[in-house]
Every structure is written in C-alpha cells, then in structure tokens.
Design an enzyme around this catalytic site. Structure first.
Site, PDB file in Angstrom:
ATOM      1  N   ASN A 116       0.886  -1.069  -0.171  1.00 61.08           N
ATOM      2  CA  ASN A 116       0.068  -0.088   0.163  1.00 61.08           C
ATOM      3  C   ASN A 116       0.787   1.252  -0.021  1.00 61.08           C
ATOM      4  OD1 ASN A 116      -1.320   2.239   1.099  1.00 61.08           O
ATOM      5  ND2 ASN A 116      -3.088   0.884   1.795  1.00 61.08           N
ATOM      6  N   HIS A 140       1.034   6.095   1.928  1.00 65.34           N
ATOM      7  CA  HIS A 140       1.656   7.055   2.784  1.00 65.34           C
ATOM      8  C   HIS A 140       2.960   7.815   1.859  1.00 65.34           C
ATOM      9  CE1 HIS A 140      -0.879   6.599   5.941  1.00 65.34           C
ATOM     10  NE2 HIS A 140      -0.927   5.295   6.147  1.00 65.34           N
ATOM     11  N   HIS A 156      -5.813   3.638  -1.398  1.00 70.15           N
ATOM     12  CA  HIS A 156      -7.099   4.071  -1.247  1.00 70.15           C
ATOM     13  C   HIS A 156      -7.450   5.538  -1.338  1.00 70.15           C
ATOM     14  CE1 HIS A 156      -9.655   4.132   2.922  1.00 70.15           C
ATOM     15  NE2 HIS A 156     -10.276   4.430   1.717  1.00 70.15           N
ATOM     16  N   ARG A 159      -9.523   8.245  -0.773  1.00 71.96           N
ATOM     17  CA  ARG A 159     -10.514   8.483   0.330  1.00 71.96           C
ATOM     18  C   ARG A 159     -11.381   9.909  -0.616  1.00 71.96           C
ATOM     19  NH1 ARG A 159     -10.234   7.998   5.827  1.00 71.96           N
ATOM     20  NH2 ARG A 159      -9.074   6.070   6.310  1.00 71.96           N
ATOM     21  N   ARG A 216      -7.343  12.890   1.343  1.00 77.65           N
ATOM     22  CA  ARG A 216      -6.164  13.261   2.143  1.00 77.65           C
ATOM     23  C   ARG A 216      -4.707  13.026   1.742  1.00 77.65           C
ATOM     24  NH1 ARG A 216      -7.169   9.800   7.570  1.00 77.65           N
ATOM     25  NH2 ARG A 216      -9.358  10.883   7.312  1.00 77.65           N
ATOM     26  N   GLU A 245      -8.601   0.442  -2.883  1.00 71.23           N
ATOM     27  CA  GLU A 245      -9.745   0.544  -1.318  1.00 71.23           C
ATOM     28  C   GLU A 245     -10.333   1.815  -1.561  1.00 71.23           C
ATOM     29  OE1 GLU A 245      -7.184   0.729   2.285  1.00 71.23           O
ATOM     30  OE2 GLU A 245      -6.136  -1.011   1.731  1.00 71.23           O
ATOM     31  N   THR A 259      -7.964   3.680   8.592  1.00 65.67           N
ATOM     32  CA  THR A 259      -9.249   2.878   8.795  1.00 65.67           C
ATOM     33  C   THR A 259      -9.235   2.293   9.969  1.00 65.67           C
ATOM     34  OG1 THR A 259      -8.625   2.506   6.340  1.00 65.67           O
ATOM     35  CG2 THR A 259     -10.387   0.942   7.502  1.00 65.67           C
ATOM     36  N   GLU A 299     -11.010  -9.363   3.308  1.00 71.48           N
ATOM     37  CA  GLU A 299      -9.483  -9.156   3.823  1.00 71.48           C
ATOM     38  C   GLU A 299      -9.715  -8.791   5.456  1.00 71.48           C
ATOM     39  OE1 GLU A 299      -7.515  -5.597   2.209  1.00 71.48           O
ATOM     40  OE2 GLU A 299      -6.478  -5.256   4.237  1.00 71.48           O
ATOM     41  N   HIS A 357      -3.558  -4.593   7.932  1.00 72.74           N
ATOM     42  CA  HIS A 357      -3.807  -3.497   8.822  1.00 72.74           C
ATOM     43  C   HIS A 357      -2.980  -3.711  10.066  1.00 72.74           C
ATOM     44  CE1 HIS A 357      -5.213   0.320  10.424  1.00 72.74           C
ATOM     45  NE2 HIS A 357      -5.839   0.459   9.413  1.00 72.74           N
TER      46      HIS A 357
HETATM   47  N1  PXP Z   1      -5.903  -2.931   4.513  1.00 76.33           N
HETATM   48  C1  PXP Z   1      -6.726  -1.827   4.585  1.00 76.33           C
HETATM   49  C2  PXP Z   1      -8.079  -2.249   4.175  1.00 76.33           C
HETATM   50  C3  PXP Z   1      -6.604  -0.735   5.176  1.00 76.33           C
HETATM   51  O1  PXP Z   1      -7.583   0.164   4.880  1.00 76.33           O
HETATM   52  C4  PXP Z   1      -5.133  -0.475   5.321  1.00 76.33           C
HETATM   53  C5  PXP Z   1      -4.601   1.058   5.711  1.00 76.33           C
HETATM   54  O2  PXP Z   1      -4.767   1.772   4.478  1.00 76.33           O
HETATM   55  C6  PXP Z   1      -4.045  -1.546   4.963  1.00 76.33           C
HETATM   56  C7  PXP Z   1      -4.749  -2.793   4.827  1.00 76.33           C
HETATM   57  C8  PXP Z   1      -2.576  -1.228   5.440  1.00 76.33           C
HETATM   58  O3  PXP Z   1      -2.518  -0.986   6.758  1.00 76.33           O
HETATM   59  P1  PXP Z   1      -0.938  -0.471   7.078  1.00 76.33           P
HETATM   60  O4  PXP Z   1      -0.672   0.763   6.414  1.00 76.33           O
HETATM   61  O5  PXP Z   1      -1.278  -0.455   8.588  1.00 76.33           O
HETATM   62  O6  PXP Z   1      -0.082  -1.442   6.709  1.00 76.33           O
END
Ligand code: PXP
Length: 238
Positions: free
Chosen positions: A7, A10, A43, A45, A49, A70, A101, A150, A190
C-alpha cells in the site's frame, strides 16, 4: 505461498504534507513492484487526504502486477472504479475524522453492500470486503457474494499482553479457516509490520497480505527496494 500487496498511500501522505509534487506514489509503486510486490494498493478517500484521482489513473497505466483500489461503498467511488477498472476493489468503512481505517465494515449494519458488490462484479471487477475476524461477518460477506475478504489484523497488531495477542490471533486463524471453507479468498492487513508478520507462520489460508505504513516507514530510511525485499523475504519464509 502468500502474496504481498504494498500500500503506497503514505508516500502520498508525505507529498500532501507540503502539497508538493513529490514523492510520487506512482514512482513508489514501480519501485515496489521491481522489489517483488505482487500487487499495489491505494485508498482513494472521499477527502483525498493522500491519494489523488491523478495518482489512481496513472497507477492504472503503470502498475504491471495488480492494482487494488480500497474505497468506501459510495456511488462516487463505484463510478470511479468502473471508469479506472482496478484488478480488485476492497470495500472499506470510511469516516473523515479517523487517522486510518479503524475497523472492518459491519455487514450487519450495511445491507446495501450486496448492490455495491453486484455493480462492480457485473462490470468484471472482483470485490473484497475488509471485515473484522468475526464468524458472522465472514458468513455475511459470503452471502453478499464477495470474491474475497480482507481480515482486519489491527486488533492483533495493537494487542499488548500475551493473552490478548493470542486471543486476537486465534480469531484471525478461525476467520481465515471459515472463509476458506466457504471458498472465499482471504487477504489480511492493517497494522502489520516486520515483527507481527512472523506470527503468521504456518497459517496457509492467507492468500495475500496488504501492508503499507511499516513498509513506507522503513523505505524512508533504507529505500523502497530494501524495505519491500525484507518484507517479501519474511512472507516467503512463513
Ligand atoms: N488494509 C486496509 C483495508 C487498509 O485500510 C489499510 C490501511 O490503509 C491497510 C490494509 C494497510 O494498513 P497499514 O498501512 O497499517 O499496513
């Protein structure tokens, strides 16, 4: 062997902190793929953001592996998904005030999810639903026709005491086994980091891990190639 979806939200968070043109999540996605990622997750949003519409469209053009979007189950997002055509949509709950999330979608409260799933699937886009590791949520996801779930691993990752940790992990294990019994694909994510991922050794029911914050944080210090490569190696050894 489980997959690794990286992901890159960030990277965009860092860019948006200054409203600058860098770092570019598209460049990060290319580096993550070259380092062995099986998929790229972003994601989009409602408040934009971090990931912007421009990022999503360029990611669709550049990602070679698998693009996972996402998104909240809103008509705006369904419209975007039908236009961009990601390889998988993961439906997540979203609220403007949350830092990230906070929990899985509560399918007991969200009866219209079946229509959202249908709108995407009827246009050839498979759907995953981000849910807490609770048997009734797994069964509801199956009944709603989701291709995958998930499993929300956040409670396990944040657990402090040993018994709390064990309980949270047992729930994940049971949820993964139940989903497989129902012939539903199983992703998990997550809060996972280079330490918590090791707990999944031997749990063969997980098809793919979705990991963002820990990889991007490490990448800021050691580079994307090494950060993804190290996570890839840990997952390959599970
Ligand atoms: N899965 C989902 C559904 C999420 O919303 C997120 C965070 O955006 C992640 C996985 C990844 O989480 P993390 O950034 O804490 O690894």
């Amino acid at each position: 062997m489980a997959g690794l979806a990286v992901n890159i939200d960030h990277i965009a968070t860092l860019r948006e902190a200054r409203k600058a043109g860098y770092p570019d999540p598209v460049a990060a996605a290319i580096l993550a793929e070259l380092a062995g990622a099986d998929g790229i997750v972003c994601h989009l949003r409602e408040d934009r953001r971090h990931i912007q519409d421009r990022d999503l469209r360029l990611l669709r053009k550049t990602v070679q592996s698998k693009l996972i979007l996402e998104m909240a189950a809103t008509s705006e997002m369904v419209g975007i998904a039908l236009d961009v055509r990601p390889d998988l949509v993961t439906l997540v709950p979203e609220s403007r005030e949350e830092v990230t999330t906070e929990g899985g979608l509560d399918l007991m409260q969200n009866k219209s999810i079946t229509e959202t799933i249908g709108a995407l699937q009827n246009n050839g886009i498979p759907v995953s639903i981000f849910i807490d590791p609770e048997p009734e949520q797994i069964k509801a996801a199956h009944q709603a026709g989701a291709d995958m779930i998930e499993i929300h691993t956040g409670v396990f990752c944040e657990a402090t005491g040993a018994s709390q940790r064990k309980l949270a992990f047992t729930k994940i294990m049971d949820a993964a086994k139940l989903a497989k019994k129902l012939k539903t694909g199983v992703n998990a994510g997550h809060g996972l980091c280079y330490t918590t991922i090791k707990a999944f050794k031997g749990l063969s029911e997980i098809d793919e891990f979705s990991i963002g914050h820990s990889i991007v944080s490490r990448a800021a210090l050691v580079g994307m190639d090494r950060a993804v490569g190290e996570m890839r190696a840990l997952i390959d050894n599970l």
